[in-house]
Design a protein around this motif. Structure first.
Motif, PDB file in Angstrom:
ATOM      1  N   ALA A 143       0.842  -1.196   0.000  1.00 39.98           N
ATOM      2  CA  ALA A 143       0.000   0.000   0.000  1.00 39.98           C
ATOM      3  C   ALA A 143       0.874   1.241   0.000  1.00 39.98           C
ATOM      4  O   ALA A 143       1.909   1.298   0.680  1.00 39.98           O
ATOM      5  CB  ALA A 143      -0.910  -0.005   1.212  1.00 39.98           C
ATOM      6  N   ARG A 144       0.463   2.243  -0.774  1.00 39.95           N
ATOM      7  CA  ARG A 144       1.200   3.494  -0.860  1.00 39.95           C
ATOM      8  C   ARG A 144       0.264   4.655  -0.546  1.00 39.95           C
ATOM      9  O   ARG A 144      -0.934   4.595  -0.851  1.00 39.95           O
ATOM     10  CB  ARG A 144       1.746   3.705  -2.270  1.00 39.95           C
ATOM     11  N   PRO A 145       0.769   5.735   0.020  1.00 38.69           N
ATOM     12  CA  PRO A 145      -0.058   6.931   0.148  1.00 38.69           C
ATOM     13  C   PRO A 145      -0.574   7.362  -1.220  1.00 38.69           C
ATOM     14  O   PRO A 145       0.173   7.398  -2.201  1.00 38.69           O
ATOM     15  CB  PRO A 145       0.915   7.966   0.726  1.00 38.69           C
ATOM     16  N   GLY A 146      -1.860   7.648  -1.288  1.00 41.42           N
ATOM     17  CA  GLY A 146      -2.485   8.017  -2.546  1.00 41.42           C
ATOM     18  C   GLY A 146      -3.157   6.872  -3.261  1.00 41.42           C
ATOM     19  O   GLY A 146      -3.883   7.103  -4.240  1.00 41.42           O
ATOM     20  N   ASP A 147      -2.943   5.646  -2.803  1.00 45.01           N
ATOM     21  CA  ASP A 147      -3.634   4.512  -3.416  1.00 45.01           C
ATOM     22  C   ASP A 147      -5.137   4.613  -3.138  1.00 45.01           C
ATOM     23  O   ASP A 147      -5.546   4.945  -2.019  1.00 45.01           O
ATOM     24  CB  ASP A 147      -3.105   3.188  -2.869  1.00 45.01           C
ATOM     25  N   VAL A 148      -5.928   4.285  -4.142  1.00 47.52           N
ATOM     26  CA  VAL A 148      -7.375   4.321  -4.004  1.00 47.52           C
ATOM     27  C   VAL A 148      -7.843   3.049  -3.298  1.00 47.52           C
ATOM     28  O   VAL A 148      -7.539   1.940  -3.733  1.00 47.52           O
ATOM     29  CB  VAL A 148      -8.053   4.450  -5.380  1.00 47.52           C
ATOM     30  N   VAL A 149      -8.576   3.211  -2.214  1.00 50.28           N
ATOM     31  CA  VAL A 149      -9.141   2.078  -1.487  1.00 50.28           C
ATOM     32  C   VAL A 149     -10.500   1.712  -2.069  1.00 50.28           C
ATOM     33  O   VAL A 149     -10.819   0.545  -2.264  1.00 50.28           O
ATOM     34  CB  VAL A 149      -9.259   2.400   0.012  1.00 50.28           C
ATOM     35  N   SER A 150     -11.329   2.706  -2.359  1.00 52.19           N
ATOM     36  CA  SER A 150     -12.633   2.464  -2.970  1.00 52.19           C
ATOM     37  C   SER A 150     -13.027   3.670  -3.801  1.00 52.19           C
ATOM     38  O   SER A 150     -12.573   4.791  -3.564  1.00 52.19           O
ATOM     39  CB  SER A 150     -13.702   2.196  -1.905  1.00 52.19           C
ATOM     40  N   SER A 151     -13.866   3.440  -4.769  1.00 53.28           N
ATOM     41  CA  SER A 151     -14.349   4.516  -5.631  1.00 53.28           C
ATOM     42  C   SER A 151     -15.740   4.162  -6.125  1.00 53.28           C
ATOM     43  O   SER A 151     -16.001   3.013  -6.473  1.00 53.28           O
ATOM     44  CB  SER A 151     -13.408   4.695  -6.823  1.00 53.28           C
ATOM     45  N   ALA A 152     -16.626   5.137  -6.130  1.00 53.40           N
ATOM     46  CA  ALA A 152     -17.979   4.932  -6.638  1.00 53.40           C
ATOM     47  C   ALA A 152     -18.479   6.233  -7.247  1.00 53.40           C
ATOM     48  O   ALA A 152     -18.144   7.319  -6.761  1.00 53.40           O
ATOM     49  CB  ALA A 152     -18.919   4.485  -5.523  1.00 53.40           C
ATOM     50  N   PRO A 153     -19.290   6.139  -8.312  1.00 48.63           N
ATOM     51  CA  PRO A 153     -19.831   7.357  -8.917  1.00 48.63           C
ATOM     52  C   PRO A 153     -20.666   8.158  -7.927  1.00 48.63           C
ATOM     53  O   PRO A 153     -21.357   7.600  -7.076  1.00 48.63           O
ATOM     54  CB  PRO A 153     -20.699   6.829 -10.065  1.00 48.63           C
ATOM     55  N   ALA A 178     -18.161  12.566 -11.582  1.00 45.11           N
ATOM     56  CA  ALA A 178     -17.593  12.678 -10.241  1.00 45.11           C
ATOM     57  C   ALA A 178     -17.561  11.314  -9.568  1.00 45.11           C
ATOM     58  O   ALA A 178     -18.415  10.455  -9.823  1.00 45.11           O
ATOM     59  CB  ALA A 178     -18.406  13.667  -9.401  1.00 45.11           C
ATOM     60  N   TRP A 179     -16.556  11.155  -8.712  1.00 42.48           N
ATOM     61  CA  TRP A 179     -16.396   9.909  -7.969  1.00 42.48           C
ATOM     62  C   TRP A 179     -16.164  10.225  -6.493  1.00 42.48           C
ATOM     63  O   TRP A 179     -15.347  11.094  -6.145  1.00 42.48           O
ATOM     64  CB  TRP A 179     -15.210   9.109  -8.488  1.00 42.48           C
ATOM     65  N   HIS A 180     -16.876   9.527  -5.629  1.00 38.37           N
ATOM     66  CA  HIS A 180     -16.541   9.540  -4.206  1.00 38.37           C
ATOM     67  C   HIS A 180     -15.458   8.497  -4.002  1.00 38.37           C
ATOM     68  O   HIS A 180     -15.579   7.347  -4.450  1.00 38.37           O
ATOM     69  CB  HIS A 180     -17.766   9.194  -3.364  1.00 38.37           C
ATOM     70  N   ILE A 181     -14.378   8.880  -3.343  1.00 34.04           N
ATOM     71  CA  ILE A 181     -13.253   7.967  -3.162  1.00 34.04           C
ATOM     72  C   ILE A 181     -12.863   7.881  -1.693  1.00 34.04           C
ATOM     73  O   ILE A 181     -13.139   8.783  -0.895  1.00 34.04           O
ATOM     74  CB  ILE A 181     -12.011   8.416  -3.972  1.00 34.04           C
ATOM     75  N   THR A 182     -12.248   6.767  -1.340  1.00 35.93           N
ATOM     76  CA  THR A 182     -11.437   6.703  -0.130  1.00 35.93           C
ATOM     77  C   THR A 182     -10.032   6.331  -0.580  1.00 35.93           C
ATOM     78  O   THR A 182      -9.856   5.556  -1.535  1.00 35.93           O
ATOM     79  CB  THR A 182     -11.962   5.680   0.891  1.00 35.93           C
ATOM     80  N   TYR A 183      -9.024   6.890   0.076  1.00 31.68           N
ATOM     81  CA  TYR A 183      -7.646   6.701  -0.375  1.00 31.68           C
ATOM     82  C   TYR A 183      -6.700   6.709   0.818  1.00 31.68           C
ATOM     83  O   TYR A 183      -7.014   7.221   1.899  1.00 31.68           O
ATOM     84  CB  TYR A 183      -7.260   7.800  -1.372  1.00 31.68           C
ATOM     85  N   ARG A 184      -5.549   6.148   0.602  1.00 26.24           N
ATOM     86  CA  ARG A 184      -4.566   6.039   1.671  1.00 26.24           C
ATOM     87  C   ARG A 184      -3.802   7.355   1.834  1.00 26.24           C
ATOM     88  O   ARG A 184      -3.470   8.015   0.862  1.00 26.24           O
ATOM     89  CB  ARG A 184      -3.593   4.890   1.396  1.00 26.24           C
TER      90      ARG A 184
END
Length: 384
Positions: A33-43, A58-64
């Protein structure tokens, strides 16, 4: 805006589907895992105002990302791209919003589908230039845990990692080759300024062309003393709660009296409009049994968020209202002097006769124009 259950309500808002957006995406968790990696994404949907349509995806994201103590964490946010058919490289702005509150329902990503995010109209002006925009929710605002409000390093990493995440989503025209701009005002000014200072050491691969930052609370001790008992006194206690969230060893609860504990608990679940009203014109001594600002450990942590100790490695557009009632004009002047003294390229703009809200309203367009020139490769000498 109604209060929603922590985390689940905000993620539900991020999962609203738009006909113009692709299928929900979950990142592959294999590998390091790296900082900036996308954990989840959904429209999701981006509306500047309730019911206002925009031709965007647009996408809602969670990221590291990384906490102020250097530990890994996960942050939420939103990536917005004009739906203009362009596939070639386009600029990417990582945008840091000003104070929205500490409850998860206050997160920018929670308001975008409904047109209730405070700075969405300013963000829309950027999107209309053809730029992609990544908007962090910051640590603990839309994800588990309390929001680390005013903790500069945590904000700066969240802003930089939002740009990394946007580049790793696989959006045509948004990649590691995209020129990157950093923008923010007020709390967003602190966050964007921290991102500018951290860029070289934390995310040097980002092709940052410039940072446009305004109304910056560069010295939290000075800002706290200025607001004690005044219009912005509630911000002092929000900031104390944010610092305590990042550094639990500060033990804020032991400093608060009954009224102080009740106020801070209220702040953790509500948004800035009501927080600023309820928290106004209170003195620190009214809500504490002992003033934390007089303690060495608190002073040390607050000073860790002080800006101006590192010169940003890309040009900066810095602006501040001369009549700012929340963040003294002298704090902005001090940041300019510190950065200039360290050799940074700073374009400084005092905004005559403007307060805090007037500063963001009047200053946003010239700041974006300046950033547009940086994307175009035009030189800037600054005015140090």
């Amino acid at each position: 805006m109604p209060i929603r259950t922590k985390v689940t309500g905000v993620l539900a808002a991020g999962l609203l589907l738009s006909a113009a957006t692709p299928t929900a995406f979950a990142a592959d968790d294999s590998g390091a895992a790296r900082p900036g990696d996308v954990v989840s994404s959904a429209p999701t949907a981006f509306h500047p105002l309730p019911g206002q349509w925009t031709n965007t995806k647009a996408w809602h994201i969670t990221y590291r990302s990384t906490t102020a103590k250097g530990a890994p964490n996960v942050v939420s946010g939103t990536v917005i791209v004009p739906n203009d058919g362009r596939t070639g490289p386009r600029p990417l702005v990582t945008y840091a919003v000003g104070t929205v509150g500490m409850g998860d329902s206050c997160a920018p990503s929670a308001g975008f589908p409904y047109g209730t995010t405070i700075e969405a109209t300013l963000i829309n002006q950027i999107v209309q230039r053809g730029w992609a925009v990544a908007v962090t929710d910051y640590e603990g605002l839309g994800t588990p845990g309390d929001h680390t409000y005013t903790v500069g390093r945590a904000e700066g990493t969240a802003v930089l990692d939002a740009a990394r995440a946007a580049q790793r989503l696989g959006i045509p025209g948004v990649s590691g080759d995209s020129p990157v701009g950093i923008m923010g005002y007020s709390q967003g000014g602190q966050a964007s300024s921290w991102a500018a200072e951290l860029h070289k050491s934390y995310a040097p691969e980002l092709k940052v062309k410039g940072t446009a930052t305004g109304g910056v609370p560069a010295d939290l001790m000075a800002v706290a003393h200025s607001n004690d008992g005044g219009l912005g006194s509630g911000l002092i206690f929000m900031a104390a709660a944010g610092q305590d969230a990042a550094f639990p060893e500060l033990k804020l609860d032991t400093y608060l009296n009954t009224a102080g504990k009740a106020l801070v608990d209220y702040f953790k679940s509500n948004c800035v409009a009501i927080d600023s009203t309820i928290g106004s014109f209170k003195k620190i001594t009214d809500l504490t049994v002992k003033n934390p600002l007089e303690q060495a450990d608190w002073q040390a942590r607050l000073n860790e968020s002080r800006l101006g100790t590192v010169a940003p490695d890309a040009p900066v557009y810095l602006y501040h209202g001369t009549l700012d009632e929340l963040i003294p004009y002298g704090v902005g002047e001090g940041l300019r002097a510190d950065w200039c003294g360290r050799g940074a390229s700073v374009s400084w703009h005092g905004l005559p006769l403007l307060g805090h809200i007037g500063g963001v309203t009047v200053g946003a367009l010239p700041a974006a124009d300046w950033l547009s020139d940086r994307f175009a490769g035009k030189p800037t000498a600054g005015n140090c």
